[in-house]
Design a protein around this motif. Structure first.
Motif, PDB file in Angstrom:
ATOM      1  N   SER A   1     -46.053  17.371  37.565  1.00  0.00           N
ATOM      2  CA  SER A   1     -47.758  18.666  38.462  1.00  0.00           C
ATOM      3  C   SER A   1     -48.421  17.548  38.029  1.00  0.00           C
ATOM      4  O   SER A   1     -48.537  16.161  37.608  1.00  0.00           O
ATOM      5  CB  SER A   1     -47.946  19.515  37.227  1.00  0.00           C
TER       6      SER A   1
ATOM      7  N   ALA B   1     -50.790  25.931  52.462  1.00  0.00           N
ATOM      8  CA  ALA B   1     -49.867  26.420  50.995  1.00  0.00           C
ATOM      9  C   ALA B   1     -48.556  26.662  51.765  1.00  0.00           C
ATOM     10  O   ALA B   1     -48.802  26.947  52.492  1.00  0.00           O
ATOM     11  CB  ALA B   1     -50.213  27.240  49.735  1.00  0.00           C
ATOM     12  N   GLN B   2     -47.868  26.400  51.574  1.00  0.00           N
ATOM     13  CA  GLN B   2     -46.194  27.491  51.268  1.00  0.00           C
ATOM     14  C   GLN B   2     -45.499  27.611  50.455  1.00  0.00           C
ATOM     15  O   GLN B   2     -45.457  27.232  48.829  1.00  0.00           O
ATOM     16  CB  GLN B   2     -44.603  26.015  52.140  1.00  0.00           C
ATOM     17  N   GLY B   3     -44.967  29.305  50.387  1.00  0.00           N
ATOM     18  CA  GLY B   3     -44.823  29.301  48.960  1.00  0.00           C
ATOM     19  C   GLY B   3     -45.748  30.143  47.850  1.00  0.00           C
ATOM     20  O   GLY B   3     -45.439  30.743  47.145  1.00  0.00           O
TER      21      GLY B   3
ATOM     22  N   GLU C   1     -47.003  20.703  42.899  1.00  0.00           N
ATOM     23  CA  GLU C   1     -45.784  20.539  41.673  1.00  0.00           C
ATOM     24  C   GLU C   1     -44.251  20.520  42.632  1.00  0.00           C
ATOM     25  O   GLU C   1     -44.388  20.320  43.420  1.00  0.00           O
ATOM     26  CB  GLU C   1     -45.327  22.527  40.690  1.00  0.00           C
TER      27      GLU C   1
ATOM     28  N   TYR D   1     -51.215  24.635  45.424  1.00  0.00           N
ATOM     29  CA  TYR D   1     -52.003  26.348  45.002  1.00  0.00           C
ATOM     30  C   TYR D   1     -52.779  25.163  44.436  1.00  0.00           C
ATOM     31  O   TYR D   1     -52.810  24.405  43.879  1.00  0.00           O
ATOM     32  CB  TYR D   1     -51.037  27.333  44.398  1.00  0.00           C
TER      33      TYR D   1
ATOM     34  N   ARG E   1     -44.973  15.705  52.347  1.00  0.00           N
ATOM     35  CA  ARG E   1     -45.368  16.924  50.996  1.00  0.00           C
ATOM     36  C   ARG E   1     -44.702  15.819  50.166  1.00  0.00           C
ATOM     37  O   ARG E   1     -43.938  16.271  49.201  1.00  0.00           O
ATOM     38  CB  ARG E   1     -44.632  18.007  51.485  1.00  0.00           C
TER      39      ARG E   1
ATOM     40  N   SER F   1     -42.899  20.679  45.760  1.00  0.00           N
ATOM     41  CA  SER F   1     -42.147  21.762  46.496  1.00  0.00           C
ATOM     42  C   SER F   1     -43.653  23.176  46.292  1.00  0.00           C
ATOM     43  O   SER F   1     -43.185  24.352  47.011  1.00  0.00           O
ATOM     44  CB  SER F   1     -41.046  22.493  46.046  1.00  0.00           C
ATOM     45  N   ARG F   2     -44.314  23.313  45.191  1.00  0.00           N
ATOM     46  CA  ARG F   2     -45.911  24.005  45.589  1.00  0.00           C
ATOM     47  C   ARG F   2     -46.634  23.122  45.340  1.00  0.00           C
ATOM     48  O   ARG F   2     -47.015  22.566  44.175  1.00  0.00           O
ATOM     49  CB  ARG F   2     -44.608  25.057  43.914  1.00  0.00           C
TER      50      ARG F   2
END
Length: 114
Positions: A55, A112-114, A70, A104, A32, A101-102
């Motif tokens: 981002s 996707a995680q979280g 992001e 989308y 990641r 960490s994100r």
């Protein structure tokens, strides 16, 4: 993310406004991590040293599809290990590591995680 090579990197100016740069990137889905090469004196590098929040926006195969990553950036500079007093070259390269960490968007090629 892995099917594209170009994206738009957003960093944060000292005024709080975004600064956008078109960049060539490498995505490692397992780690990641996004990698971007830049010259050390670029504005995006100076801004990321000051505020690591960033981002990356990547366009998908059509105008409505996209992916956004992001995270916080780290600047890897080979000159950090230079001898004291040694002058770095004006066009020396650094690597921007964006630890994601994100994720989308509508064009993600990984879950996707979280």
């Amino acid at each position: 993310m892995s099917q594209q090579q170009f994206g738009v990197l957003a960093s944060v100016r000292s005024t709080g406004h975004p600064h956008l740069s078109t960049v060539l990137y490498d995505w490692n889905a397992g780690e990641r991590v996004l990698r971007v090469s830049s010259t050390a004196n670029r504005l995006k590098v100076r801004q990321l040293r000051s505020d690591p929040h960033a981002s990356l926006h990547v366009s998908g195969p059509d105008v409505w599809s996209f992916a956004v990553a992001e995270g916080e950036a780290e600047i890897v500079d080979p000159a950090d290990g230079a001898a004291p007093g040694e002058q770095p070259l004006p066009d020396r390269r650094v690597t921007i590591l964006l630890r994601v960490s994100r994720l989308y968007g509508t064009a993600l090629d990984i879950p996707a995680q979280g």
